[in-house]
Design an enzyme around this catalytic site. Structure first.
Site, mmCIF file in Angstrom:
data_model
loop_
_atom_site.group_PDB
_atom_site.id
_atom_site.type_symbol
_atom_site.label_atom_id
_atom_site.label_comp_id
_atom_site.label_asym_id
_atom_site.label_seq_id
_atom_site.Cartn_x
_atom_site.Cartn_y
_atom_site.Cartn_z
ATOM 1 N N HIS A 12 0.839 -1.193 0.000
ATOM 2 C CA HIS A 12 0.000 0.000 0.000
ATOM 3 C C HIS A 12 0.873 1.242 0.000
ATOM 4 O O HIS A 12 1.865 1.320 0.726
ATOM 5 C CB HIS A 12 -0.911 0.036 1.235
ATOM 6 C CG HIS A 12 -1.750 1.272 1.303
ATOM 7 N ND1 HIS A 12 -2.929 1.408 0.610
ATOM 8 C CD2 HIS A 12 -1.564 2.454 1.961
ATOM 9 C CE1 HIS A 12 -3.448 2.599 0.849
ATOM 10 N NE2 HIS A 12 -2.633 3.262 1.656
ATOM 11 N N ASP A 64 -14.654 2.690 8.176
ATOM 12 C CA ASP A 64 -13.644 3.631 7.692
ATOM 13 C C ASP A 64 -14.253 4.641 6.731
ATOM 14 O O ASP A 64 -13.940 5.832 6.791
ATOM 15 C CB ASP A 64 -12.500 2.881 7.014
ATOM 16 C CG ASP A 64 -11.495 3.837 6.396
ATOM 17 O OD1 ASP A 64 -10.913 4.635 7.150
ATOM 18 O OD2 ASP A 64 -11.313 3.812 5.166
ATOM 19 N N ARG A 89 -14.187 12.926 9.095
ATOM 20 C CA ARG A 89 -12.892 13.555 9.321
ATOM 21 C C ARG A 89 -12.643 14.681 8.334
ATOM 22 O O ARG A 89 -12.078 15.724 8.668
ATOM 23 C CB ARG A 89 -11.763 12.523 9.203
ATOM 24 C CG ARG A 89 -11.685 11.555 10.383
ATOM 25 C CD ARG A 89 -10.789 10.375 10.048
ATOM 26 N NE ARG A 89 -9.455 10.798 9.633
ATOM 27 C CZ ARG A 89 -8.661 10.071 8.849
ATOM 28 N NH1 ARG A 89 -9.055 8.905 8.385
ATOM 29 N NH2 ARG A 89 -7.468 10.518 8.535
ATOM 30 N N SER A 138 -7.180 3.997 9.493
ATOM 31 C CA SER A 138 -7.907 3.986 8.224
ATOM 32 C C SER A 138 -7.210 3.082 7.206
ATOM 33 O O SER A 138 -7.820 2.196 6.606
ATOM 34 C CB SER A 138 -8.015 5.415 7.681
ATOM 35 O OG SER A 138 -8.578 5.433 6.387
ATOM 36 N N LYS A 172 -8.295 -1.360 6.206
ATOM 37 C CA LYS A 172 -8.589 -1.898 4.864
ATOM 38 C C LYS A 172 -7.608 -2.994 4.483
ATOM 39 O O LYS A 172 -7.990 -3.993 3.859
ATOM 40 C CB LYS A 172 -8.568 -0.767 3.834
ATOM 41 C CG LYS A 172 -9.690 0.247 4.021
ATOM 42 C CD LYS A 172 -9.793 1.206 2.867
ATOM 43 C CE LYS A 172 -8.672 2.212 2.833
ATOM 44 N NZ LYS A 172 -8.810 3.286 3.831
#
Length: 433
Positions: free
Chosen positions: A82, A161, A168, A183, A187
């Site tokens: 990621h 999320d 947010r 967050s 995932k």
């Protein structure tokens, strides 16, 4: 248990336990806790921070707030990667086939982009026929047979999320490290990988603008991953200028092909080796990062990685002939060079502004509803530290609009030429804890 009591506890610096955090996440996901109370809670986190244990419990609660992916049917260690985002981030397109070609299982679920250019899924859809939606059985079958498949992320993954992020965004709490870390990691954990490699970017084109913030985020996410029984590593990389040369969906597919052919930009190749080496080590296909890099270098040199990319495209219904004829993807109506106004050295390229210019061409989305033009984008010919002569092309604009004077002006304002300039450090740190 009352939400107002938990807000007060966190406001006063208290530590929330597993049951209290679960109560908050479950209640908000189900709609039992109103936005105004969660907004107050987010602000307490913003100011009071969270312990690693609190962040981990919140991450796990968010990960299990909806669908989780069971990858147990895939043989071996499944490794995910990621990036926290940037401009010209083509790495997944290269890394997936590259590490798969040395036997690492990459069962990757990616998202669409909102911002500079499309996400990995948008980029893959620039390949004619490529299918980003596959039945779970077919997805698992492909990874078992070919070690790689990249598909779109399920809308039911970590719904907590999605709700929290939207709140947010309008409560000025986006930049809280505990909230960012939970967050991202919720995932990744919900997506089912055994091990996770993180690319935490820093600089003007990144979410974390300074190195200290990026290091804390990387260390926090690595600790979360390990506390959640996911072997996790992170690279802190520079995004003060775009990575590679291509910014735009088809352009980045072409750049990925060129890189897999052994002709990629130096910074992009180095980043892929750095991230890929970690993926190979976490998959236990090599004992050290040096050994892993050697395997990847050989896979690139031998053509195995390029062959794996062809195989991945074919397996997912795409036209694999574009690998041999990538110029077929470059279909923008206009190709416009941007000449340097003076002789010197490129001192600065403001990554996020270059990304916005690409978005204005149509390469990205300003809103979720916007359609992406796969053909448009920007190809850099000069990077920071490179000499340039007056009249020499700094970049080429791929556009389907003839009138782009405002975009040219934006690009000129954000590429500075002076008497000297140094290439920025690409990799600031590697976090393994």
């Amino acid at each position: 248990m009352r939400m107002v009591d938990l807000i007060e506890k966190k406001r006063d610096g208290g530590k929330l336990n597993k049951e209290e955090i679960q109560f908050i996440i479950d209640g908000y996901t189900k709609g039992d806790i109103p936005d105004y109370q969660i907004s107050a809670f987010l602000m307490t986190v913003f100011y009071q921070d969270m312990t690693d244990e609190e962040i981990t419990e919140m991450t796990l609660a968010m990960a299990h707030s909806g669908e989780t992916i069971d990858l147990s049917g895939i043989k071996g260690i499944k490794v995910d990667k990621h990036s926290t985002g940037g401009v010209g981030d083509t790495t997944t397109l290269i890394l997936a086939p590259l590490v798969a070609s040395v036997g690492v299982s990459v069962a990757k679920m990616s998202g669409r982009g909102l911002g500079y250019t499309g996400g990995t899924i948008d980029k893959l859809e620039a390949i004619p026929g490529f299918q980003v939606e596959l039945p779970d059985e077919r997805f698992i079958q492909l990874v078992n047979e070919s070690h790689v498949a990249v598909i779109g992320q399920s809308g039911e993954l970590a719904p907590a999320d999605k709700k929290l992020y939207a709140l947010r965004d309008v409560t000025a709490t986006v930049s809280s490290i505990p909230l960012i870390a939970s967050s991202i990691m919720s995932k990744k954990i919900a997506a089912g990988a055994d091990a996770i490699v993180l690319d935490v970017t820093t600089g003007e084109g990144a979410f974390m603008k300074n190195l200290d913030e990026a290091r804390r985020l990387a260390e926090t996410m690595v600790r979360i991953g390990k506390l959640a029984n996911r072997n996790t590593m992170a690279v802190i990389s520079d995004m003060s200028q775009p990575l590679g040369e291509a910014i735009g969906n088809s352009l980045e597919i072409v750049e990925a092909i060129e890189t897999l052919q052994g002709n990629g930009p130096e910074d992009l190749v180095e980043m892929c080796y750095a991230l890929g080496s970690q993926m190979v080590v976490l998959a236990e296909k090599a004992a050290t990062l040096e050994e892993a890099r050697g395997l990847l270098e050989e896979a690139l040199k031998s053509g195995a990685a390029l062959a794996k990319f062809k195989e991945m495209i074919r397996n997912q219904g795409g036209d694999e002939t574009i690998v041999d004829n990538p110029e077929c993807l470059l279909t923008a109506k206009y190709q416009i060079d941007l000449p340097a106004k003076k002789t010197g050295v490129v001192q600065r390229i403001v990554a996020n502004e270059i990304g916005i210019a690409a978005m204005l061409l149509g390469a990205g989305r300003a809103t979720k509803e916007d359609a992406i033009d796969y053909a448009v984008g920007i190809k850099l010919h000069k990077k920071v530290g490179m000499p340039v002569s007056e009249g020499e092309s700094l970049l080429t604009i791929y556009s389907n609009k003839e009138e782009i004077g405002n975009i040219k002006e934006m690009l000129y304002k954000n590429i500075e030429i002076g008497d000297s300039g140094e290439e920025p450090v690409l990799i600031h740190d590697i976090i393994t804890l």
